[in-house]
Write a protein that holds these residues in place. Structure first.
Motif, short mmCIF file in Angstrom:
data_model
loop_
_atom_site.label_atom_id
_atom_site.label_comp_id
_atom_site.label_asym_id
_atom_site.label_seq_id
_atom_site.Cartn_x
_atom_site.Cartn_y
_atom_site.Cartn_z
N LYS A 238 -9.43 -1.26 5.18
CA LYS A 238 -8.41 -0.41 4.57
C LYS A 238 -8.43 0.94 5.26
N SER A 239 -7.28 1.41 5.61
CA SER A 239 -7.19 2.70 6.29
C SER A 239 -7.42 3.84 5.29
N GLY B 131 0.42 1.82 9.36
CA GLY B 131 0.29 0.38 9.51
C GLY B 131 0.03 0.02 10.96
N ASN C 214 -0.41 0.16 4.93
CA ASN C 214 -1.29 0.88 4.02
C ASN C 214 -0.62 2.19 3.58
N TYR C 215 -0.72 2.47 2.28
CA TYR C 215 -0.20 3.74 1.75
C TYR C 215 -1.31 4.38 0.92
N HIS C 216 -1.72 5.58 1.31
CA HIS C 216 -2.84 6.24 0.67
C HIS C 216 -2.45 7.67 0.34
N PHE D 141 -2.33 -1.52 -0.33
CA PHE D 141 -2.69 -2.20 0.91
C PHE D 141 -2.03 -3.57 0.94
N ASN E 178 -0.15 -5.16 9.19
CA ASN E 178 -1.04 -4.49 8.24
C ASN E 178 -0.39 -3.19 7.80
N ASN F 296 -4.15 3.89 -3.50
CA ASN F 296 -4.24 3.25 -2.19
C ASN F 296 -3.63 1.85 -2.30
#
Length: 303
Positions: A232-233, A240, A261-263, A270, A259, A268
């Motif tokens: 996970k970033s 992504g 990812n929103y953080h 994913f 892939n 978070n």
């Protein structure tokens, strides 16, 4: 009269051939790891490598008596590598695997006797870590997982076996609980195998192997649990990556993945989507030698 005897003899021979089982038992490779004092070593990492290019085939951890076993090994040439903290790495000579089980000579690894002049901290993780309640496989620490699928990376983990139908067993027990990021998958054997085949190994962070899972996992049965942790970033915002790989043996195979990812703050989100296309190839050569005991046909008297 002679025709009847020949017919009965041929029928007996055909019946004996039909009773023969065409499947061969899986081949095992076993051995034992000891130190300079001939004492067994518990928890040594044993790697099974191909002789051609030293590619990783399977891993194992030595038992308290120093023994280790690799099951379901295909015929070919291999070598063994053993690593353990405080000892020199060991590499065996080449050996061949055929139709019979292979028992290797006892492996003795020597302690490192050099005094340390300084301590250097390196940020690289070992391939296998032994914890109190679990064994951790750091997927990215092995170069052999490059371009592989998640199922292939899982198959190399110690104690894990994947059969030709994609059924996963752990330490010889089927029905093991498979989790993704601490959540049960609840997928059947075939669906789970297809899911892991479509997931690239590059998206995996760790594989946790637990023969006696903690109570929070609520593992059913006594087959243990396997927890697959994905990457996970930690970068904030939306990001992504897109990855693709291709390879060819007898047939071509491809693997593509996206892939996302929103953080932000404590949130978070994913997501991972992947697709894999491949054709499997298998060749099986079976040789059988039959010994027929001399038999006497009943005396036939013509009417």
């Amino acid at each position: 009269m002679k025709t009847l005897i020949v017919t009965l003899t041929a029928a007996r021979i055909c019946f004996a051939f039909n009773l023969a089982n065409g499947q061969t038992a899986p081949v095992k490779v076993s051995g034992q790891v000891m130190d300079n004092n001939k004492s067994p070593i518990d928890g040594a990492t044993v790697l099974l490598l191909t002789a051609k290019d030293s590619a990783l085939v399977k891993t194992a951890l030595s038992n308290p008596d120093g023994s280790f076993v690799f099951a379901n090994i295909k015929s070919g040439s291999y070598r063994i590598r053993v690593t353990y903290i405080g000892f020199h790495d060991y590499r065996s000579a080449l050996f061949n695997v055929g139709d019979n089980a292979v028992v290797l000579p006892a492996i003795t690894i020597n302690t490192t006797s050099k005094a340390l002049k300084q301590v250097e901290i390196v940020a690289q993780k070992p391939f296998i870590e032994q914890k109190i309640d679990r064994t951790i496989v750091n997927v990215g620490a092995s170069i052999s997982n490059t371009g592989a699928t998640a199922l292939e990376a899982l198959e190399k983990a110690p104690g894990v076996t994947v059969d030709e139908n994609g059924q996963i067993s752990f330490k010889g027990k089927s029905g093991v609980m498979i989790m993704i990021d601490d959540k049960p998958t609840y997928l059947s054997g075939a669906d789970l195998a297809n899911y892991l085949k479509a997931m690239p190994a590059s998206q995996l962070d760790q594989i946790e192997l637990m023969s006696n899972p903690p109570a929070k996992y609520d593992a059913s049965g006594n087959a243990g649990a396997i927890n697959i942790k994905t990457k996970k970033s930690k970068a904030r915002g939306f990001n992504g990556s897109v990855a693709a790989s291709a390879g060819k043996a007898v047939y071509w195979r491809t693997l593509e993945s996206v892939n996302l990812n929103y953080h932000t703050g404590k949130i978070n989100l994913f997501g991972l989507a992947g697709y894999g296309g491949q054709n499997n190839y298998r060749r099986l050569d079976v040789s059988r030698t039959y010994r027929m005991q001399p038999t006497t046909l009943p005396h036939l008297t013509p009417n």
